[in-house]
Design an enzyme around this catalytic site. Structure first.
Site, PDB file in Angstrom:
ATOM      1  N   ARG A  99      18.628  15.716  16.033  1.00 40.41           N
ATOM      2  CA  ARG A  99      20.035  16.096  16.063  1.00 40.41           C
ATOM      3  C   ARG A  99      20.818  15.748  14.806  1.00 40.41           C
ATOM      4  NH1 ARG A  99      22.820  15.102  21.853  1.00 40.41           N
ATOM      5  NH2 ARG A  99      24.225  16.618  20.900  1.00 40.41           N
ATOM      6  N   HIS A 114      19.158  25.491  21.953  1.00 35.83           N
ATOM      7  CA  HIS A 114      19.846  24.204  21.777  1.00 35.83           C
ATOM      8  C   HIS A 114      20.640  23.855  23.035  1.00 35.83           C
ATOM      9  CE1 HIS A 114      21.091  21.015  18.996  1.00 35.83           C
ATOM     10  NE2 HIS A 114      22.317  21.102  19.511  1.00 35.83           N
ATOM     11  N   TYR A 131      37.988  33.699  20.872  1.00 36.34           N
ATOM     12  CA  TYR A 131      38.916  34.415  20.009  1.00 36.34           C
ATOM     13  C   TYR A 131      38.358  34.695  18.618  1.00 36.34           C
ATOM     14  CZ  TYR A 131      42.359  32.974  23.502  1.00 36.34           C
ATOM     15  OH  TYR A 131      43.040  32.764  24.663  1.00 36.34           O
TER      16      TYR A 131
END
Length: 848
Positions: free
Chosen positions: A40, A86, A130
């Site tokens: 990670r 993921h 958005y």
């Protein structure tokens, strides 16, 4: 049926392994830490990507969201990445996606975002529903040839799909875009760099594998390639030492400074305009904190601050107050807000192990990765080319025997029989036979035959090229270099971050306006500084204005002028010397008493400052010292290089003696010693041989009974200056130094000035030039500023003229010379001498 649970099976004791709980916890924590480190938090040294970034780009590639496609909703990209590769939550994926789209975070953004993806003001990106995104063109260079077996693939988290363990990465992304991450027990912080510089350095590593890190750096001492980090927000790096550490050791601290310029404001004040900010600074928060510090008085001289930034870049305007020093305001901004430290930690994964790498090792990791990618790609393309050549050979065989092939196929019962017949008749492989059977009749024309022959020749050339690459290391490296040059030609741009010579960190004196000040010290060791500009020049004979109000029973003992940025050596009557920074002295008004000097200089009881030497005036010479009892000593300046806070010994004094004055001189100069009763002796400085700091010195003047030394002057043999003598009662005169002939040391000297009841004893002597200014202070705290030209030039053995008019119970405490001050105030020198003539001869026994 019984509801009781079946008995647990017996486990033989020899199969149970006892484990200490602390050992189990330690191993479990290590496993967890390595999972976080590898899975990670840390980038791979090969492609410079963390797993989440790699998975986002691969998911976009699989979705077809390339730079040539339309933008896709970010939520769609995040969903595919999370569902397939993921499984760590959509917010982590979207944060990584947004950062790759921010042109103020990545030097070369990997994602082309549409919508609000955050700002340098710290505004967060809009919700993923958005915004839209697609790959940036440079991101495709990271994925180029991924379908040609260039990298290993591994199963995804649920074994449904496979994902790349690393991307082919045709660009050195780790250095180009940098990386930051916090793992367990370690962190990485690699700054971004200019693509062209990094590629040139990588090519140099390819051509010169034994090169040093120094050869890769472009510094004033070497012509390398990498100048330093190139931040997307520009600004300037101001310390090369930090760069050297970062690139040679993998760790370093860089000072990054905002880019500013000063503009003239028509309203009368200056305007400081900030056009570039240090990397990863929050602009809005920075402006807010500057405003808070201005309001709290931590930063002075600012009238207004406003943000005029737009899409074209940063523009922060700081309006200075009228009369404020823009350089001081700038330095205050740098100290508190507009200069920060970037700590470089070049930590990356090499073979799934975290390692701190220097610049060359980072480039070597990338070059080795590209060597493997190009080798595997070449092998993949070679296999494909050989397969195609094999098919083309079969087609050419069919064309050479077209009539028999057609007849054989036509007479066969089915396709399998036709393939078997072709293989037997013409020694073809199964793939060749199948291809011939599937050929269309139109491909048997002579034009088609020519095209097949031309393609076969091209495929043979390609096979030869690929075999050369695989068999010749230099050819493989040439391919890597050519591809790097092509990437550079497509994406290289100019540097944004400048590298400037280290002028040192902003110090306290940088925050103080440089100006000439008057420093007053009292007998009870109260000290303060005042701006020299507060005291307007006057004609001689004036009373001056209040410069200090000593407490009852105290009086001013010393006055001197200096710049706020000066470092002074302060000699005391007890023979000690202290180092003093003028800006550390308290700045107070004219009527203030001052602050106790023990807060600044560690003076003993009864110890007073009697002489001050500016360190800017010191070269390779000597300190000449004169004591009250007439001793003179010269000591090399080098003996005073290290003056600690508690002071050091300048000379040894007898119990009834004290240090009076100190001058800087050399071997060729003369010394003039003046006494309180108006006698002056001039002798060669060489007559007082150099001594150590602990020495007492030699006899300089033979004093009359009751007389004491008043001052010391250093002069050249042909000095055309004047000797200015000022008495305690405010009288003084100028006499050319040439009128004081050289004598042997330890004589009685010549009469300099008459010290009768009117004049009083001599207070000070100074060597002056016509353009110098004077600052005279009385024991009661009156300060008068005038010009040397106001004091008439007369001969020796005269009374002189009124220089400062004093009250009946007041006396002159000290006189200091302001060199080269000029006469820009319009004052005219007064020719009145009020001089009283006298003998011009040498004083002898009984001479009054």
């Amino acid at each position: 049926m019984s509801s009781e649970a079946p008995d647990a099976p017996d486990v033989p004791a020899d199969e149970v392994e006892p484990v200490r709980i602390e050992d189990e916890m330690e191993q479990s924590y290590i496993d967890y830490a390595m999972s976080v480190i590898v899975g990670r938090a840390l980038p791979d040294a090969r492609d410079g990507l963390k797993p989440v970034q790699r998975r986002i780009l691969y998911a976009m590639d699989e979705m077809g969201v390339t730079s040539r496609s339309g933008h896709r909703k970010s939520s769609s990209i995040v969903g595919d990445t999370m569902g397939n590769y993921h499984p760590h939550g959509d917010s982590a994926i979207y944060d990584a996606l947004a950062r790759m789209a921010q042109d103020f975070s990545l030097r070369y953004p990997l994602v082309d975002g549409q919508g609000n993806f955050g700002s340098v003001d710290g505004d967060p990106p809009a919700a993923m529903r958005y915004t839209e995104a697609r790959m940036a063109p440079i991101a495709e260079e990271l994925l180029a040839d991924i379908d040609k077996d260039t990298v290993d693939f591994a199963p995804n988290y649920d074994d449904r799909l496979t994902e790349p363990a690393v991307l082919p990465a045709a660009i050195p992304n780790l250095l180009v875009n940098g990386a930051s991450g916090i793992a367990v027990g370690m962190s990485t912080n690699i700054p971004p760099h200019n693509l062209g510089e990094v590629i040139d350095a990588a090519i140099h590593v390819i051509d010169h594998p034994g090169c040093s890190v120094a050869e890769l750096l472009d510094t004033p001492d070497s012509d390398g390639y990498v100048k330093g980090p190139d931040f997307p927000t520009g600004a300037k790096i101001v310390n090369r030492e930090g760069l050297w550490d970062a690139y040679t050791e993998g760790r370093g601290r860089l000072r990054v400074r905002a880019e500013m310029e000063t503009e003239y404001d028509e309203t009368g004040g200056d305007r400081i305009v900030v056009t570039e900010l240090p990397y990863q600074q929050n602009k809005a928060r920075r402006i807010e904190r500057i405003a808070d510090d201005v309001g709290e008085g931590k930063i002075e001289g600012i009238r207004d601050i406003r943000d005029e930034s737009d899409r074209n870049g940063v523009r922060i305007v700081v309006e200075c107050k009228r009369g404020a020093n823009a350089d001081v305001v700038r330095n205050q901004l740098l100290e508190h807000h507009l200069e920060n430290t970037f700590s470089v930690i070049s930590l990356a994964l090499v073979d799934d192990q975290p390692r701190i790498l220097n610049l060359k090792e980072l480039l070597e990791a990338f070059v080795e990765h590209r060597r493997e990618v190009v080798r595997r790609r070449s092998q993949f393309e070679l296999d494909e080319a050989e397969d195609r050549a094999h098919i083309l050979e079969g087609r050419l065989t069919a064309l050479d025997n077209v009539e028999r092939v057609v007849e054989l196929v036509r007479d066969s019962e089915d396709r399998d029989a036709a393939m078997a017949g072709l293989r037997e008749a013409y020694d073809l492989s199964e793939a060749q036979a199948e291809h011939i059977v599937r050929m269309q009749l139109g491909s048997l024309t002579s034009m088609e035959a020519g095209e097949i022959e031309a393609e076969y020749r091209d495929v043979q050339d390609e096979i030869e090229r690929l075999e050369t690459i695989l068999n010749d290391e230099s050819e493989l490296l040439d391919v890597i270099k050519d591809e790097l040059e092509a990437v550079k030609a497509s994406y290289d741009d100019e540097r944004r971050t400048g590298i400037v010579e280290d002028a040192g960190a902003v110090t306290r004196e940088d925050l103080i306006a440089e100006e000439e000040v008057v420093v007053a010290v009292s007998e009870d060791d109260y000290v303060k500084r005042m701006s020299l500009s507060e005291f307007d020049p006057q004609h001689r004979g004036g009373k001056g204005i209040i410069g200090s109000r000593p407490k009852s029973g105290d009086r001013v003992s010393t006055v001197f002028t200096a710049s706020t940025h000066d470092y002074l050596l302060c000699f005391t009557n007890q023979g000690q010397v202290y180092r003093l920074k003028v800006f550390e002295l308290p700045e107070m008004g004219r009527t203030a008493r001052g602050t106790s000097a023990v807060n600044i200089v560690d003076l003993d009881d009864g110890e007073e400052i009697t002489a001050v030497v500016n360190t800017d005036d010191i070269g390779e010479g000597y300190f000449a010292m004169a004591t009250r009892n007439g001793y003179v000593k010269r000591t090399e300046v080098s003996a005073f290089e290290n003056v600690h806070s508690g002071g050091i010994r300048a000379l040894t004094l007898e119990s009834d003696d004290s240090l009076v004055d100190v001058e800087v001189t050399d071997d060729d100069g003369d010394l003039l010693v003046g006494t309180r009763e108006g006698m002056t002796i001039r002798f060669s400085g060489a007559d007082a041989r150099p001594m150590g700091r602990s020495a007492r010195g030699v006899n300089g003047i033979d004093l009359r009974d009751g007389d004491r030394v008043a001052g010391l002057v250093a002069a050249a043999a042909d000095d055309d200056r004047h000797l200015l003598t000022v008495t305690k009662n405010g009288y003084g005169k100028r006499t050319p130094l040439s009128e004081y002939r050289r004598q042997s040391r330890y004589g009685k000297g010549l009469i300099d000035i008459k010290t009768d009841e009117r004049n009083g004893p001599v207070c000070s002597i100074n060597a002056v030039s016509e353009g110098d200014g004077l600052v005279i202070m009385s024991e009661s705290g009156q300060i008068m500023r005038t010009h040397v030209g106001e004091v008439s030039t007369v001969g020796r053995n005269t009374k002189g003229v009124v220089v400062m008019r004093l009250d009946d119970d007041d006396r002159v405490a000290g006189v200091d010379v302001v060199p080269d001050e000029g006469r820009d105030d319009g004052l005219e020198a007064d020719d009145e001498t009020e001089a009283v003539g006298g003998s011009d001869g040498e004083a002898g026994p009984g001479d009054e």
